[in-house]
Write an enzyme that holds these catalytic residues in place. Structure first.
Site, PDB file in Angstrom:
ATOM      1  N   ASP A  14       0.809  -1.231   0.000  1.00  0.00           N
ATOM      2  CA  ASP A  14       0.000   0.000   0.000  1.00  0.00           C
ATOM      3  C   ASP A  14       0.834   1.270   0.000  1.00  0.00           C
ATOM      4  O   ASP A  14       0.433   2.305   0.535  1.00  0.00           O
ATOM      5  CB  ASP A  14      -0.952   0.027   1.223  1.00  0.00           C
ATOM      6  CG  ASP A  14      -1.883  -1.168   1.228  1.00  0.00           C
ATOM      7  OD1 ASP A  14      -2.247  -1.633   0.139  1.00  0.00           O
ATOM      8  OD2 ASP A  14      -2.232  -1.628   2.328  1.00  0.00           O
ATOM      9  N   LYS A  17       1.866   2.138  -5.146  1.00  0.00           N
ATOM     10  CA  LYS A  17       2.354   1.559  -6.418  1.00  0.00           C
ATOM     11  C   LYS A  17       1.379   1.831  -7.559  1.00  0.00           C
ATOM     12  O   LYS A  17       1.789   2.067  -8.692  1.00  0.00           O
ATOM     13  CB  LYS A  17       2.564   0.040  -6.262  1.00  0.00           C
ATOM     14  CG  LYS A  17       3.594  -0.315  -5.188  1.00  0.00           C
ATOM     15  CD  LYS A  17       3.647  -1.798  -4.953  1.00  0.00           C
ATOM     16  CE  LYS A  17       2.411  -2.367  -4.333  1.00  0.00           C
ATOM     17  NZ  LYS A  17       2.133  -1.945  -2.947  1.00  0.00           N
ATOM     18  N   GLY A  41      -4.485  -4.152  -3.749  1.00  0.00           N
ATOM     19  CA  GLY A  41      -5.484  -3.115  -3.967  1.00  0.00           C
ATOM     20  C   GLY A  41      -4.719  -1.880  -4.369  1.00  0.00           C
ATOM     21  O   GLY A  41      -4.101  -1.232  -3.532  1.00  0.00           O
ATOM     22  N   HIS A  42      -4.681  -1.604  -5.664  1.00  0.00           N
ATOM     23  CA  HIS A  42      -3.898  -0.482  -6.172  1.00  0.00           C
ATOM     24  C   HIS A  42      -4.832   0.661  -6.571  1.00  0.00           C
ATOM     25  O   HIS A  42      -5.704   0.474  -7.419  1.00  0.00           O
ATOM     26  CB  HIS A  42      -3.042  -0.930  -7.362  1.00  0.00           C
ATOM     27  CG  HIS A  42      -1.978  -1.908  -6.968  1.00  0.00           C
ATOM     28  ND1 HIS A  42      -1.034  -2.387  -7.836  1.00  0.00           N
ATOM     29  CD2 HIS A  42      -1.694  -2.477  -5.776  1.00  0.00           C
ATOM     30  CE1 HIS A  42      -0.223  -3.225  -7.196  1.00  0.00           C
ATOM     31  NE2 HIS A  42      -0.624  -3.291  -5.949  1.00  0.00           N
ATOM     32  N   GLN A 224       2.039  -5.919  -3.329  1.00  0.00           N
ATOM     33  CA  GLN A 224       2.512  -6.071  -1.941  1.00  0.00           C
ATOM     34  C   GLN A 224       3.791  -5.247  -1.726  1.00  0.00           C
ATOM     35  O   GLN A 224       3.991  -4.262  -2.400  1.00  0.00           O
ATOM     36  CB  GLN A 224       2.724  -7.553  -1.579  1.00  0.00           C
ATOM     37  CG  GLN A 224       1.433  -8.351  -1.441  1.00  0.00           C
ATOM     38  CD  GLN A 224       0.827  -8.773  -2.762  1.00  0.00           C
ATOM     39  OE1 GLN A 224       1.466  -9.387  -3.577  1.00  0.00           O
ATOM     40  NE2 GLN A 224      -0.432  -8.440  -2.967  1.00  0.00           N
TER      41      GLN A 224
HETATM   42  P1  GDP Z   1      -0.722   0.428  -3.528  1.00  0.00           P
HETATM   43  O1  GDP Z   1      -1.326  -0.838  -3.054  1.00  0.00           O
HETATM   44  O2  GDP Z   1       0.738   0.481  -3.321  1.00  0.00           O
HETATM   45  O3  GDP Z   1      -1.100   0.763  -4.941  1.00  0.00           O
HETATM   46  O4  GDP Z   1      -1.339   1.584  -2.606  1.00  0.00           O
HETATM   47  P2  GDP Z   1      -2.883   1.744  -2.193  1.00  0.00           P
HETATM   48  O5  GDP Z   1      -3.621   2.249  -3.354  1.00  0.00           O
HETATM   49  O6  GDP Z   1      -3.390   0.525  -1.519  1.00  0.00           O
HETATM   50  O7  GDP Z   1      -2.758   2.836  -1.044  1.00  0.00           O
HETATM   51  C1  GDP Z   1      -2.209   4.084  -1.277  1.00  0.00           C
HETATM   52  C2  GDP Z   1      -3.269   5.153  -0.936  1.00  0.00           C
HETATM   53  O8  GDP Z   1      -2.655   6.403  -0.873  1.00  0.00           O
HETATM   54  C3  GDP Z   1      -4.356   5.290  -1.982  1.00  0.00           C
HETATM   55  O9  GDP Z   1      -5.551   5.654  -1.355  1.00  0.00           O
HETATM   56  C4  GDP Z   1      -3.842   6.426  -2.872  1.00  0.00           C
HETATM   57  O10 GDP Z   1      -4.887   7.108  -3.543  1.00  0.00           O
HETATM   58  C5  GDP Z   1      -3.202   7.290  -1.848  1.00  0.00           C
HETATM   59  N1  GDP Z   1      -2.048   8.080  -2.298  1.00  0.00           N
HETATM   60  C6  GDP Z   1      -1.057   7.747  -3.140  1.00  0.00           C
HETATM   61  N2  GDP Z   1      -0.115   8.703  -3.188  1.00  0.00           N
HETATM   62  C7  GDP Z   1      -0.529   9.672  -2.349  1.00  0.00           C
HETATM   63  C8  GDP Z   1       0.036  10.903  -1.915  1.00  0.00           C
HETATM   64  O11 GDP Z   1       1.129  11.316  -2.307  1.00  0.00           O
HETATM   65  N3  GDP Z   1      -0.683  11.624  -1.011  1.00  0.00           N
HETATM   66  C9  GDP Z   1      -1.875  11.198  -0.523  1.00  0.00           C
HETATM   67  N4  GDP Z   1      -2.506  11.974   0.362  1.00  0.00           N
HETATM   68  N5  GDP Z   1      -2.419  10.038  -0.889  1.00  0.00           N
HETATM   69  C10 GDP Z   1      -1.759   9.278  -1.783  1.00  0.00           C
HETATM   70  P1  IMO Z   2      -0.824  -4.095  -2.267  1.00  0.00           P
HETATM   71  O1  IMO Z   2      -0.387  -4.613  -3.607  1.00  0.00           O
HETATM   72  C1  IMO Z   2      -0.874  -4.550   2.051  1.00  0.00           C
HETATM   73  C2  IMO Z   2      -0.905  -8.648   3.593  1.00  0.00           C
HETATM   74  C3  IMO Z   2      -2.157  -9.125   4.293  1.00  0.00           C
HETATM   75  C4  IMO Z   2      -1.552 -10.113   5.260  1.00  0.00           C
HETATM   76  C5  IMO Z   2      -0.412 -10.747   4.453  1.00  0.00           C
HETATM   77  C6  IMO Z   2      -0.786 -12.059   3.794  1.00  0.00           C
HETATM   78  O2  IMO Z   2      -2.126  -3.355  -2.302  1.00  0.00           O
HETATM   79  O3  IMO Z   2       0.273  -3.321  -1.628  1.00  0.00           O
HETATM   80  P2  IMO Z   2      -2.289 -12.741   1.710  1.00  0.00           P
HETATM   81  O4  IMO Z   2      -3.744 -12.525   1.442  1.00  0.00           O
HETATM   82  O5  IMO Z   2      -1.401 -12.150   0.672  1.00  0.00           O
HETATM   83  O6  IMO Z   2      -1.953 -14.171   1.990  1.00  0.00           O
HETATM   84  O7  IMO Z   2      -2.007 -11.948   3.101  1.00  0.00           O
HETATM   85  O8  IMO Z   2      -0.079  -9.795   3.472  1.00  0.00           O
HETATM   86  N1  IMO Z   2      -1.126  -8.115   2.225  1.00  0.00           N
HETATM   87  C7  IMO Z   2      -1.075  -6.824   1.916  1.00  0.00           C
HETATM   88  N2  IMO Z   2      -0.901  -5.736   2.692  1.00  0.00           N
HETATM   89  N3  IMO Z   2      -0.978  -4.423   0.706  1.00  0.00           N
HETATM   90  C8  IMO Z   2      -1.125  -5.499  -0.084  1.00  0.00           C
HETATM   91  O9  IMO Z   2      -1.115  -5.418  -1.417  1.00  0.00           O
HETATM   92  C9  IMO Z   2      -1.219  -6.773   0.514  1.00  0.00           C
HETATM   93  N4  IMO Z   2      -1.377  -8.021   0.046  1.00  0.00           N
HETATM   94  C10 IMO Z   2      -1.310  -8.834   1.098  1.00  0.00           C
HETATM   95  O10 IMO Z   2      -2.804  -8.069   4.946  1.00  0.00           O
HETATM   96  O11 IMO Z   2      -0.965  -9.443   6.331  1.00  0.00           O
HETATM   97 MG    MG Z   3      -2.850  -1.517  -1.775  1.00  0.00          MG
END
Ligand code: GDP
Ligand code: IMO
Ligand code: MG
Length: 431
Positions: A14, A17, A41-42, A224
């Site tokens: 998270d 990416k 969850g991107h 991840q």
């Molecule tokens: P990922 O799994 O690495 O793609 O990241 P996620 O989407 O799960 O979580 C990142 C969160 O931060 C999302 O809600 C994005 O919209 C938000 N986000 C990304 N970059 C920024 C930033 O520079 N500032 C803020 N405030 N939010 C951001």
């Molecule tokens: P993105 O791509 C954050 C965590 C789960 C759990 C562990 C194992 O959005 O960054 P799994 O279902 O993969 O067997 O769970 O890994 N986990 C993540 N945490 N971002 C993710 O993906 C994750 N994918 C798995 O919460 O701790």
């Molecule tokens: Mg994510």
């Protein structure tokens, strides 16, 4: 020859990416996911809209970009079809998407088993996403799994399904879970094959063809984060794949010599969702403030994310393992308003100073972070587009991270939108 860029998560997932991949996808000819599945969850945000992608690559919003779900992924065809439907409902209909015929296929029993394995762990729960990721990878390596390409040959698929059900139904019965009948699964997967079949192909051939073409830009989108890596992360509180740059080789079918430009995505602080050690974790009012300001709730499960200070021990470790060339420092705007900001520079464990994470949870849980304290800044930086216009304290924070990790910060992100991105690195600007 082509240009490649690998975007990986360098903490516990998270990191942002999705945003970074989409930012480059506007210019990329191909975006490739190479590990994980719909546990990811991107989030991608542009033109006032926000989208969340689970297994589909974040290049899907650019009609020119070829999106590839590589062989190293675990693909749940049911969820891919649902995800595509959701995109269609929001008007995203013009995209290119291919799925590897070698990708492991998530079957209906995998999520049931994921839940059952978790409930047997009692207090040592991993807190998985319950998408069946671990059980699908286990079956792949136990060589009893099914693969996406099997769907293209109904008779072969039936044979593989019968063999898998023989083993899996015994396991399900032992765990007191409902068994699966051949016909119901067969019929449903043939329906899914009718929808996804035209997209299933030898994606390694596709990727390598693009690699050889002059001027092509290929982006590998990690899921991840490195600290969730099954080999190098906080085992057993990890996922079941290799989110590192090295995962690209096996998971996309690409030779190591083509993995040469790695962008490590890191939050300006740290978060973790699910259980497991997290040395810089905060439990005070600041954690609450950061969580609310950064909307730190899981994209997939909605769980509140645990929050902590930036961990330079982790950053140095993942920087080394993944050969990170530049950092993309994300959610920097979230730190605005704090009086002081801390950075962890080492761990103290049983009177010893550690500069890298130990291998066991028992030792890592004993690690106490050694912090340095930096000045905060009050200004809202979400509108800043030029590094020099950031407050002095914010610039000093970025420079300190570079100094501690010995890796340059190539991107500073000051908001979720595509446009809220400051690119410092000349080579990243050119990509
Ligand atoms: P990922 O799994 O690495 O793609 O990241 P996620 O989407 O799960 O979580 C990142 C969160 O931060 C999302 O809600 C994005 O919209 C938000 N986000 C990304 N970059 C920024 C930033 O520079 N500032 C803020 N405030 N939010 C951001
Ligand atoms: P993105 O791509 C954050 C965590 C789960 C759990 C562990 C194992 O959005 O960054 P799994 O279902 O993969 O067997 O769970 O890994 N986990 C993540 N945490 N971002 C993710 O993906 C994750 N994918 C798995 O919460 O701790
Ligand atoms: Mg994510």
């Amino acid at each position: 020859m082509s240009e490649r860029l690998v975007v990986i998560g360098s903490q516990w997932g998270d990191e942002g990416k999705g945003k970074i991949t989409d930012y480059f996808a506007c210019r990329a000819d191909m975006v490739v996911r190479y590990q994980g599945g719909n546990n990811a969850g991107h989030t991608v945000a542009f033109d006032g809209n926000k989208y969340s992608l689970q297994s589909i690559p974040s290049g899907v919003f650019n009609p020119r970009t070829v999106n590839v779900m590589g062989n190293g992924m675990v693909v749940n065809p049911e969820s891919v079809v649902a995800e595509l439907q959701k995109l269609h409902d929001r008007g995203i209909t013009d995209y290119q998407l291919y799925i590897s015929d070698r990708a492991a296929m998530v079957m209906p029993w995998h999520s049931a088993l994921d839940g059952a394995y978790e409930s047997q762990k009692g207090g040592a729960l991993i807190g998985t996403t319950k998408k069946g990721i671990g059980p699908t990878y286990s079956d792949k390596y136990a060589r009893i799994g099914l693969r996406m390409g099997d769907l293209l040959e109904p008779e072969y698929f039936a044979e593989r399904l019968r063999a898998a059900l023989e083993v899996k139904n015994m396991e399900l019965e032992m765990l007191g879970l409902p068994k699966y009948g051949f016909q119901e699964v067969y019929d449903r997967y043939m329906e899914l094959a009718a929808i996804l079949g035209p997209r299933i192909c030898d994606t390694s051939a596709l990727i390598n063809e693009a690699i050889r073409e002059p001027g092509k830009k290929i982006l590998f989108e990690g899921a991840q984060g490195m600290m969730l890596c099954c080999d190098h992360g906080t085992y057993p509180f990890v996922t079941s794949s290799s989110p590192s740059s090295s995962g690209v080789c096996v998971g996309a079918g690409v030779a190591p010599k083509w993995v040469d430009n790695v962008l490590g995505v890191a939050k300006a602080y740290c978060t973790r969702v699910g259980s497991g050690p997290f040395p810089t974790e905060l439990h005070d009012e600041i954690a609450h403030e950061i969580r609310e300001r950064g909307h730190e709730y899981g994209t997939v499960t909605g769980r509140p994310r645990r929050v902590g200070w930036f961990d330079a021990v982790v950053a140095r470790y993942t920087g080394m393992l993944a050969g990170i060339d530049n950092w993309a420092l994300m959610l920097f705007d979230v730190l605005s308003g704090l009086d002081k900001i801390k950075i962890c520079t080492a761990y103290e464990c049983d009177g010893e100073v550690l500069t890298a994470p130990p291998s066991t949870i028992s030792r890592l849980e004993k690690c106490k972070p050694v912090f340095i304290e930096m000045e905060g800044w009050k200004e809202d930086i979400t509108g800043v587009r030029d590094f020099e216009e950031l407050p002095e304290a914010a610039k000093a924070y970025v420079r300190k991270i570079e100094e501690l990790t010995e890796i340059p910060v190539g991107i500073v992100s000051v908001g979720p939108d595509r446009t809220q991105t400051i690119t410092l690195s000349e080579s990243l600007r050119r990509f």
